[in-house]
Scaffold this active site. Structure first.
Site, PDB file in Angstrom:
ATOM      1  N   THR A 123       0.814  -1.221   0.000  1.00 13.35           N
ATOM      2  CA  THR A 123       0.000   0.000   0.000  1.00 13.35           C
ATOM      3  C   THR A 123       0.843   1.264   0.000  1.00 13.35           C
ATOM      4  O   THR A 123       1.895   1.324   0.644  1.00 13.35           O
ATOM      5  CB  THR A 123      -0.921  -0.006   1.222  1.00 13.35           C
ATOM      6  OG1 THR A 123      -1.680  -1.217   1.236  1.00 13.35           O
ATOM      7  CG2 THR A 123      -1.871   1.176   1.201  1.00 13.35           C
ATOM      8  N   GLY A 339     -21.070  -0.434  30.883  1.00 16.74           N
ATOM      9  CA  GLY A 339     -19.953   0.486  31.083  1.00 16.74           C
ATOM     10  C   GLY A 339     -18.611  -0.213  31.148  1.00 16.74           C
ATOM     11  O   GLY A 339     -17.584   0.332  30.716  1.00 16.74           O
ATOM     12  N   GLU A 362      -5.948  -6.425   3.123  1.00 18.25           N
ATOM     13  CA  GLU A 362      -6.066  -7.540   2.169  1.00 18.25           C
ATOM     14  C   GLU A 362      -7.271  -7.376   1.237  1.00 18.25           C
ATOM     15  O   GLU A 362      -7.881  -8.345   0.807  1.00 18.25           O
ATOM     16  CB  GLU A 362      -6.167  -8.892   2.895  1.00 18.25           C
ATOM     17  CG  GLU A 362      -5.182  -9.128   4.007  1.00 18.25           C
ATOM     18  CD  GLU A 362      -3.735  -9.056   3.558  1.00 18.25           C
ATOM     19  OE1 GLU A 362      -3.467  -8.564   2.453  1.00 18.25           O
ATOM     20  OE2 GLU A 362      -2.859  -9.478   4.318  1.00 18.25           O
TER      21      GLU A 362
END
Length: 377
Positions: A123, A339, A362
């Site tokens: 990339t 919480g 991917e």
């Protein structure tokens, strides 16, 4: 799902390792943002680092199904540590398939022993899903190539000892025909690796940026023929997507395990919240979807073992189904913890943050839908 006796033994071995070594330290690694080199060494000693690589190169020589079981169990224990441990040999498969015996000896064998970490640098800032648009260049200069470019969002990017770098070696009319792949040592002159701060995913994983400035590598470090890089990458990604799907199945299983423990112990309105129909039905729906996703992943894996070639569309289906499921499971896990689900001590928030990551790497889920549609239409 039917497993052979050998596969059940492997699954049990990995699960016991993960429960004993990973789960007790998961929160510690997450809070410290620590890459788990210690656990990588331990996994190497247990012969769990390179399950699918052949024994002739130092791997365990397991089949596809067995290797996915490892991936599933590691991510079930903790998605961050699971990512790091299973990605140590990321990129070694193309080196074995297309590289020279010397490259295998120099990088693959040490990676199988946990002595070397590899990465795949694909990339770029302007080229993600459109892989053919990469601009990193590799110009031939005698017996060497000179590489220049910038790679981002690289798994193991700042800790890798070697990277499989994809670069442009020519600019034909069809851009995908001009890419090649190169084995680039991290200590080569002109290589700069830096961690990318602010990552939403688990703290035990490394995401880095790799800069290449006049980096020289010998011609022997090119994998296969010049211009074959795109096709090598597509073959590699089709199988890697199946690994991603198995990882998501494992992480979803891990998140549901935590939910089951919590809702059984947590009491509200006079009894355990596990007795509330609304809670039980939500868990039942997720458990059912998880079973379906897992069945598809391992069905595709068995087909790959039998036929020796992965079906790109079905691999994309498995990734799309499993990644979408994981996000839903992880979100419900946080919600059902109330919480407490917002704090790392209860661990489900790590699974939640991880759940977006495999929808992007991917091949994004949008790309997966394109691949599935292409296969159908």
């Amino acid at each position: 799902m039917h497993l052979t006796d050998e596969q059940r033994l492997i699954q049990r071995h990995v699960r016991e390792f993960a429960q004993a070594e990973i789960e007790p330290v998961a929160v510690e690694h997450e809070q410290a943002g620590r890459y788990p080199r210690d656990l990588i060494e331990m996994a190497a000693e247990a012969d769990l680092l390179a399950p699918r690589l052949d024994e002739s190169v130092g791997g365990a020589g397991l089949g596809v199904v067995s290797s996915l079981l490892l991936n599933e169990e590691f991510h079930r224990a903790d998605p961050g540590i699971g990512e790091s441990v299973t990605a140590v040999t990321f990129g070694c498969e193309p080196i074995i398939e297309y590289g020279t015996p010397d490259l295998v000896e120099e990088w693959v064998r040490p990676a199988c022993r946990g002595e070397v970490v590899s990465s795949v640098a694909m990339t770029e800032p302007g080229a993600g899903s459109d892989f053919a648009a990469i601009e990193t260049s590799a110009e031939r200069d005698g017996d060497e190539y000179v590489l220049n470019g910038d790679k981002v969002f690289i798994s193991n990017g700042s800790v890798a000892d070697v990277s499989l770098v994809y670069a442009r070696t020519s600019s034909p009319e069809e851009p995908h025909r001009g890419l090649s792949s190169f084995v680039v040592p991290a200590d080569a002159d002109g290589v700069e690796q830096t961690p990318m701060e602010g990552y939403m995913g688990p703290g035990a994983t490394d995401i880095g940026q790799v800069y290449l400035s006049d980096v020289r590598v010998p011609v022997e470090n090119r994998l296969g023929d010049e211009g074959d890089g795109f096709y090598q990458a597509m073959t590699f990604l089709d199988e890697a997507r199946l690994d991603v799907a198995a990882a998501c199945v494992g992480a979803a299983r891990g998140a549901l395990d935590l939910v089951g423990e919590y809702v059984t112990e947590r009491e509200a309105f006079g009894g355990p919240i596990a007795e509330k129909q609304a809670v039980r039905h939500r868990i039942a729906d997720l458990e059912t979807r998880l079973g379906g996703a897992r069945s598809l992943v391992y069905e595709v894996a068995r087909d790959l073992e039998r036929e020796g070639e992965v079906d790109a569309a079905r691999s994309a289906q498995a990734k799309l189904l499993a990644t979408t499921l994981l996000e839903d499971v992880a979100s419900e896990a946080v919600q059902l913890h109330g919480g407490y689900g917002l704090f790392d001590e209860y661990r489900v928030e790590t699974f939640f943050r991880f759940s977006k990551v495999p929808q992007i790497y991917e091949g994004t889920n949008e790309i997966m839908r394109t691949v599935v549609a292409d296969g159908m239409l």
